[in-house]
Design a protein around this motif. Structure first.
Motif, PDB file in Angstrom:
ATOM      1  N   LEU A 229      80.362 -34.700  98.385  1.00 38.79           N
ATOM      2  CA  LEU A 229      79.564 -35.337  97.337  1.00 38.79           C
ATOM      3  C   LEU A 229      78.415 -36.171  97.904  1.00 38.79           C
ATOM      4  O   LEU A 229      77.417 -36.391  97.225  1.00 38.79           O
ATOM      5  CB  LEU A 229      80.474 -36.208  96.462  1.00 38.79           C
ATOM      6  N   ARG A 230      78.564 -36.635  99.157  1.00 36.20           N
ATOM      7  CA  ARG A 230      77.473 -37.397  99.766  1.00 36.20           C
ATOM      8  C   ARG A 230      76.260 -36.517 100.061  1.00 36.20           C
ATOM      9  O   ARG A 230      75.137 -37.012 100.172  1.00 36.20           O
ATOM     10  CB  ARG A 230      77.965 -38.073 101.053  1.00 36.20           C
ATOM     11  N   GLY A 231      76.501 -35.200 100.184  1.00 35.82           N
ATOM     12  CA  GLY A 231      75.389 -34.312 100.506  1.00 35.82           C
ATOM     13  C   GLY A 231      75.052 -33.318  99.410  1.00 35.82           C
ATOM     14  O   GLY A 231      74.231 -32.422  99.610  1.00 35.82           O
ATOM     15  N   TYR A 232      75.693 -33.458  98.236  1.00 37.41           N
ATOM     16  CA  TYR A 232      75.451 -32.496  97.159  1.00 37.41           C
ATOM     17  C   TYR A 232      75.327 -33.256  95.842  1.00 37.41           C
ATOM     18  O   TYR A 232      76.230 -33.988  95.438  1.00 37.41           O
ATOM     19  CB  TYR A 232      76.614 -31.498  97.069  1.00 37.41           C
ATOM     20  N   GLU A 233      74.230 -33.074  95.188  1.00 34.06           N
ATOM     21  CA  GLU A 233      73.983 -33.807  93.932  1.00 34.06           C
ATOM     22  C   GLU A 233      74.514 -32.998  92.744  1.00 34.06           C
ATOM     23  O   GLU A 233      74.059 -31.900  92.462  1.00 34.06           O
ATOM     24  CB  GLU A 233      72.489 -34.049  93.759  1.00 34.06           C
TER      25      GLU A 233
ATOM     26  N   THR B  91      85.261 -40.045  93.466  1.00 31.58           N
ATOM     27  CA  THR B  91      85.858 -41.276  93.988  1.00 31.58           C
ATOM     28  C   THR B  91      86.189 -41.068  95.465  1.00 31.58           C
ATOM     29  O   THR B  91      85.967 -39.989  96.014  1.00 31.58           O
ATOM     30  CB  THR B  91      87.150 -41.614  93.226  1.00 31.58           C
ATOM     31  N   LYS B  92      86.740 -42.108  96.101  1.00 31.85           N
ATOM     32  CA  LYS B  92      87.157 -41.967  97.498  1.00 31.85           C
ATOM     33  C   LYS B  92      88.205 -40.869  97.645  1.00 31.85           C
ATOM     34  O   LYS B  92      88.296 -40.214  98.678  1.00 31.85           O
ATOM     35  CB  LYS B  92      87.717 -43.300  98.011  1.00 31.85           C
TER      36      LYS B  92
ATOM     37  N   SER C  41      84.910 -36.111  99.152  1.00 37.02           N
ATOM     38  CA  SER C  41      84.018 -37.286  99.176  1.00 37.02           C
ATOM     39  C   SER C  41      82.839 -37.049 100.127  1.00 37.02           C
ATOM     40  O   SER C  41      81.704 -37.439  99.827  1.00 37.02           O
ATOM     41  CB  SER C  41      84.803 -38.548  99.572  1.00 37.02           C
ATOM     42  N   ASP C  42      83.088 -36.375 101.269  1.00 40.44           N
ATOM     43  CA  ASP C  42      81.981 -36.048 102.174  1.00 40.44           C
ATOM     44  C   ASP C  42      81.034 -35.045 101.533  1.00 40.44           C
ATOM     45  O   ASP C  42      79.806 -35.146 101.672  1.00 40.44           O
ATOM     46  CB  ASP C  42      82.514 -35.468 103.491  1.00 40.44           C
TER      47      ASP C  42
ATOM     48  N   SER D  42      83.008 -38.364  87.717  1.00 37.30           N
ATOM     49  CA  SER D  42      82.400 -39.081  88.852  1.00 37.30           C
ATOM     50  C   SER D  42      83.342 -39.045  90.044  1.00 37.30           C
ATOM     51  O   SER D  42      84.537 -39.306  89.918  1.00 37.30           O
ATOM     52  CB  SER D  42      82.110 -40.529  88.463  1.00 37.30           C
TER      53      SER D  42
END
Length: 312
Positions: A300-304, A268-269, A297-298, A266
């Motif tokens: 992961l916000r746009g890639y599942e 993390t920051k 982290s950026d 998972s």
């Protein structure tokens, strides 16, 4: 003795500080010898080497032979008499005819503590192999591969997170300072000459694409050092969903693991944890194929990422 006239041979960014320092110190540069312009980018437009661009600023004559061994180049060379040839990352081995051309000989700026890491990619392999110290050697050139006698050498520690790009710039500057010192010693006839101990030599071969591919079954430190040693270029990489994922920066955590090598945890920051042999490699700065470079982290916000995704 008057200041020697210098013929400078170099090609990439690494050579620039050496040329600039010689010009700043008032040395006459008879000519610059550099590699031919090469096609680059999608349009394959010809691009001049950095040293050629710099030489033009000072109106220094530029020679760009395909091969320095060609008799035609040797004839042209005679039109630019010099007392000394100074070399920094030129990219070709010099033949005896060139080595014998200047009265004071040929000296080379090499970014390692010779006889360690002779060859084309000393900076990369120094980091990939996890060395904690390196340096610059000014050597007298001979017909071998970085086998000439040592004139000067300076050691420096390597930062624990220092990358190839950072070390490159630091040693380029250090090499320029050391080159000027070497020229001054040659001017005053006080230059030492120390033979290399061949029994201590090691080789830094040219990098190939496969040197960048990460094997996640390795130890954490080996993977992190590989990433450092290839960042920002040519860059370590892995594959995610069949696409190339470049990795520019990472941190290692050594601890017992249960997942398979390359398994993604998972995010993390701090970044994206990936299972290695003896811990996790936290990916911090990455670039997915056909996307921009960004922190993990950026990304992961746009890639599942699917559960139990494995990089490979």
């Amino acid at each position: 003795m008057a200041q020697p006239t210098i013929l400078f041979m170099g090609t990439p960014e690494f050579a620039l500080p050496s040329l600039e320092k010689l010009v700043e110190r008032g040395y006459e540069i008879a000519a610059v010898v550099t590699q031919p312009d090469r096609p680059k980018g999608r349009g394959k437009h010809l691009v001049a080497p950095p040293v050629k661009v710099a030489a033009a600023r000072w109106s220094i004559p530029v020679l760009q032979p395909q091969k320095v061994r060609d008799p035609s180049f040797l004839e042209i060379l005679k039109q630019f008499p010099a007392d000394l040839i100074a070399v920094a990352a030129f990219g070709q081995i010099l033949p005896r005819e060139v080595l014998d051309f200047p009265p004071l000989g040929c000296i080379n700026v090499h970014p390692s503590l010779l006889p360690r890491y002779r060859g084309a990619a000393p900076l990369n392999w120094t980091l990939i192999n996890g060395e904690t110290r390196t340096g610059v050697t000014i050597m007298y050139m001979d017909e071998g591969l970085d086998t000439g006698d040592i004139l000067l050498q300076e050691e420096t520690p390597i930062g624990p997170e220092e990358t190839f790009g950072q070390l490159h710039d630091r040693l380029a500057a250090l090499g320029a300072d050391l080159l000027v010192q070497a020229v001054q010693l040659l001017e005053s006839h006080q230059a030492p000459r120390i033979p290399q101990d061949n029994s201590l030599s090691s080789y830094a071969p040219m990098l190939k694409k496969e040197h960048g591919r990460i094997r996640w079954d390795q130890e954490v430190s080996a993977i992190v050092n590989q990433i450092r040693g290839l960042s920002p270029a040519p860059c370590a990489y892995t594959f995610l969903d069949g696409k190339t994922l470049k990795i520019f920066a990472a941190r290692g955590i050594e601890q017992p693991v249960s997942g398979k090598p390359g398994q993604v945890g998972s995010g993390t920051k701090e970044g994206l944890p990936v299972t290695a042999k003896n811990g996790y490699v936290i990916l911090k700065d990455i670039q997915m194929e056909n996307r921009k470079r960004m922190n993990a982290s950026d990304f992961l916000r746009g890639y599942e990422l699917l559960p139990d995704t494995v990089l490979g």
